[in-house]
Design a protein around this motif. Structure first.
Motif, mmCIF file in Angstrom:
data_model
loop_
_atom_site.group_PDB
_atom_site.id
_atom_site.type_symbol
_atom_site.label_atom_id
_atom_site.label_comp_id
_atom_site.label_asym_id
_atom_site.label_seq_id
_atom_site.Cartn_x
_atom_site.Cartn_y
_atom_site.Cartn_z
ATOM 1 N N ALA A 1 30.057 28.792 41.595
ATOM 2 C CA ALA A 1 29.600 30.104 42.044
ATOM 3 C C ALA A 1 30.363 30.575 43.271
ATOM 4 O O ALA A 1 30.516 31.757 43.501
ATOM 5 N N GLN A 2 30.827 29.595 44.062
ATOM 6 C CA GLN A 2 31.499 29.951 45.294
ATOM 7 C C GLN A 2 32.991 30.206 45.120
ATOM 8 O O GLN A 2 33.664 30.565 46.078
ATOM 9 N N ASP A 3 33.533 29.963 43.910
ATOM 10 C CA ASP A 3 34.943 30.257 43.681
ATOM 11 C C ASP A 3 35.203 31.734 43.960
ATOM 12 O O ASP A 3 34.502 32.608 43.446
ATOM 13 N N LYS A 4 36.218 32.002 44.751
ATOM 14 C CA LYS A 4 36.531 33.383 45.103
ATOM 15 C C LYS A 4 37.555 33.962 44.145
ATOM 16 O O LYS A 4 38.437 33.257 43.652
ATOM 17 N N THR A 5 37.445 35.254 43.900
ATOM 18 C CA THR A 5 38.484 35.980 43.182
ATOM 19 C C THR A 5 39.562 36.355 44.193
ATOM 20 O O THR A 5 39.275 36.975 45.217
ATOM 21 N N LYS A 6 40.776 35.955 43.899
ATOM 22 C CA LYS A 6 41.871 36.206 44.834
ATOM 23 C C LYS A 6 42.666 37.421 44.373
ATOM 24 O O LYS A 6 43.134 37.472 43.236
ATOM 25 N N VAL A 7 42.816 38.389 45.267
ATOM 26 C CA VAL A 7 43.461 39.661 44.935
ATOM 27 C C VAL A 7 44.649 39.864 45.867
ATOM 28 O O VAL A 7 44.504 39.835 47.095
ATOM 29 N N ASP B 1 63.577 40.867 45.372
ATOM 30 C CA ASP B 1 62.707 40.357 46.414
ATOM 31 C C ASP B 1 61.242 40.508 46.031
ATOM 32 O O ASP B 1 60.408 39.651 46.342
ATOM 33 N N SER B 2 60.924 41.597 45.331
ATOM 34 C CA SER B 2 59.535 41.801 44.925
ATOM 35 C C SER B 2 59.115 40.769 43.877
ATOM 36 O O SER B 2 57.960 40.324 43.859
ATOM 37 N N GLU B 3 60.044 40.353 43.013
ATOM 38 C CA GLU B 3 59.723 39.313 42.028
ATOM 39 C C GLU B 3 59.378 38.003 42.733
ATOM 40 O O GLU B 3 58.452 37.286 42.320
ATOM 41 N N ARG B 4 60.098 37.699 43.767
ATOM 42 C CA ARG B 4 59.816 36.474 44.522
ATOM 43 C C ARG B 4 58.416 36.529 45.120
ATOM 44 O O ARG B 4 57.656 35.552 45.050
ATOM 45 N N VAL B 5 58.061 37.667 45.702
ATOM 46 C CA VAL B 5 56.744 37.819 46.324
ATOM 47 C C VAL B 5 55.637 37.724 45.288
ATOM 48 O O VAL B 5 54.631 37.025 45.484
ATOM 49 N N MET B 6 55.811 38.405 44.153
ATOM 50 C CA MET B 6 54.796 38.349 43.091
ATOM 51 C C MET B 6 54.643 36.937 42.546
ATOM 52 O O MET B 6 53.517 36.469 42.295
ATOM 53 N N THR B 7 55.753 36.263 42.359
ATOM 54 C CA THR B 7 55.716 34.890 41.852
ATOM 55 C C THR B 7 54.935 33.992 42.796
ATOM 56 O O THR B 7 54.078 33.205 42.362
ATOM 57 N N GLN B 8 55.199 34.118 44.085
ATOM 58 C CA GLN B 8 54.503 33.271 45.056
ATOM 59 C C GLN B 8 53.013 33.562 45.076
ATOM 60 O O GLN B 8 52.187 32.644 45.172
ATOM 61 N N MET B 9 52.646 34.844 44.968
ATOM 62 C CA MET B 9 51.225 35.195 44.920
ATOM 63 C C MET B 9 50.548 34.550 43.720
ATOM 64 O O MET B 9 49.435 34.007 43.820
ATOM 65 N N ALA B 10 51.211 34.628 42.565
ATOM 66 C CA ALA B 10 50.644 34.033 41.356
ATOM 67 C C ALA B 10 50.524 32.520 41.497
ATOM 68 O O ALA B 10 49.500 31.917 41.130
ATOM 69 N N LEU B 11 51.551 31.883 42.041
ATOM 70 C CA LEU B 11 51.515 30.430 42.246
ATOM 71 C C LEU B 11 50.436 30.031 43.246
ATOM 72 O O LEU B 11 49.867 28.926 43.154
ATOM 73 N N ASP B 12 50.138 30.916 44.177
ATOM 74 C CA ASP B 12 49.115 30.636 45.182
ATOM 75 C C ASP B 12 47.699 30.910 44.684
ATOM 76 O O ASP B 12 46.743 30.837 45.462
ATOM 77 N N GLY B 13 47.575 31.277 43.409
ATOM 78 C CA GLY B 13 46.247 31.396 42.820
ATOM 79 C C GLY B 13 45.681 32.784 42.706
ATOM 80 O O GLY B 13 44.474 32.941 42.451
ATOM 81 N N ALA B 14 46.495 33.808 42.869
ATOM 82 C CA ALA B 14 45.978 35.170 42.723
ATOM 83 C C ALA B 14 45.492 35.402 41.296
ATOM 84 O O ALA B 14 46.155 35.030 40.326
ATOM 85 N N ASP B 15 44.316 36.005 41.177
ATOM 86 C CA ASP B 15 43.770 36.379 39.870
ATOM 87 C C ASP B 15 44.193 37.789 39.471
ATOM 88 O O ASP B 15 44.261 38.108 38.286
#
Length: 358
Positions: free
Chosen positions: A22-28, A73-87
């Motif tokens: 229940a405490q899992d957060k949605t990461k945006v 550069d934007s692809e790198r940023v998006m990739t890192q966000m996804a790898l860091d658990g962004a939903d």
């Protein structure tokens, strides 16, 4: 161990596990083309991010990266966000369109929302934009009424349909109320560069413009107009109210908060689906900032009536008769432009001088 003890231990374990779930957060995540303090485009997107935090509290975690160049550069940023658990990742500039789709293909479980683009190549990509051209119609009306030199300057960012639509809409409505009006357009090939924006504003003013409109993100044109004196401006993407009541006499305000909240909730509830959203004044995605007392009362009333007609759909900003710049027919008398034509607009309307850069 007694059966009751075993059952109690099992219940406790299940309760702890359920609590963890229940405490899992949605990461945006949010990817920004400019700084959050630009006072315009990126500032308003970040206000939407903060609204998500306020709405959902500790159910969400938001992250952002600012000043991300459009391209690799934007692809790198998006990739890192996804790898860091962004939903869910919002990519908030037109030039992120192909990078968004490229990264979405690699992370099918992450939802991507791309602002102002049209490509949805994968089921985990949505697109969204606002009908900024409705606000440009109101600005054009006020500009046409307030100019004394009949010269209106326009600072364009990039020659893409979104910006071309805005120029055309502003010109159509300025011309309706002032047949002698002339537009001068300077392309700066940037969304946010205060020095370039200030230089463009000063050049337009030197060329006789006493009204300057902008499709760039900083307040530099406002400051340049204030320094020159007697030059009307409008807030772009954000209210820019620090320059009211003059030179900033009104503004287009992008209100992304309701959309960001709704799409985050959809991810949380498992109801998110790929879609395209294009809302305007009526839906509240495009706001019109206070029209100040620097605008004559009758002009203010006319502008507010135009706003109401655009909001309730009784009037469309692109209503014929209209011709293209070369004199060929665009819209017959009473005909309105369809969304497909507007989305791909790559021409000026009749009366605007100069070529669209290729």
């Amino acid at each position: 161990m007694k059966l009751t003890t075993l059952l109690a231990s099992a219940a406790l374990a299940l309760g702890l596990a359920g609590g963890a779930i229940a405490q899992d957060k949605t990461k945006v995540g949010f990817v920004y083309v400019g700084p959050v303090g630009d006072g315009g485009w990126t500032y308003e997107h970040d206000q939407g991010r903060l609204a998500v935090e306020e709405e959902f509290g500790d159910q969400v975690e938001t992250v952002f990266v600012e000043n991300v160049a459009e391209g690799p550069d934007s692809e790198r940023v998006m990739t890192q966000m996804a790898l860091d658990g962004a939903d869910l990742i919002f990519t908030t500039s037109f030039g992120y369109m192909d990078p968004t789709n490229n990264i979405a293909a690699k992370f099918p479980d992450v939802k991507f929302e791309h602002a102002t683009g049209y490509k949805r190549l994968h089921p985990n990509v949505s697109t969204y934009s606002a009908r900024f051209y409705e606000g440009r119609a109101i600005q054009g009306h006020i500009a046409g009424k307030m100019t004394k030199t009949n010269t209106i300057g326009y600072i364009g960012s990039f020659p893409i349909p979104e910006v071309i639509r805005g120029i055309n809409s502003a010109y159509i409505h300025a011309k309706k109320v002032n047949p002698d009006v002339e537009f001068k357009i300077i392309w700066v090939y940037t969304w946010f560069d205060p020095a370039k924006e200030a230089d463009a504003a000063k050049t337009l003013i030197d060329q006789g413009a006493d009204v300057v409109l902008q499709h760039t993100d900083s307040t530099a044109p406002q400051a340049a107009a204030q320094e020159a004196g007697g030059v009307v401006t409008f807030g772009q993407a954000s209210d820019m109210g620090q320059y009211a009541p003059f030179p900033r006499v009104s503004s287009i305000i992008d209100d992304w908060a309701p959309y960001y909240i709704a799409r985050t909730r959809a991810v949380m509830e498992g109801t998110w689906e790929s879609q395209d959203t294009w809302d305007g004044i009526g839906a509240g995605m495009v706001g019109i900032g206070e029209i100040t007392d620097a605008v004559p009362a009758d002009v203010r009333e006319e502008a507010l009536a135009l706003k109401a007609a655009l909001a309730d759909g009784s009037y469309h900003a692109f209503t014929g008769p209209l011709n293209k710049q070369d004199g060929s027919p665009f819209l017959a008398d009473g005909e309105t432009a369809d969304d497909g034509t507007l989305a791909g607009m790559n021409f000026y309307v009749e009366g605007i001088e100069g070529d669209i850069p290729q």
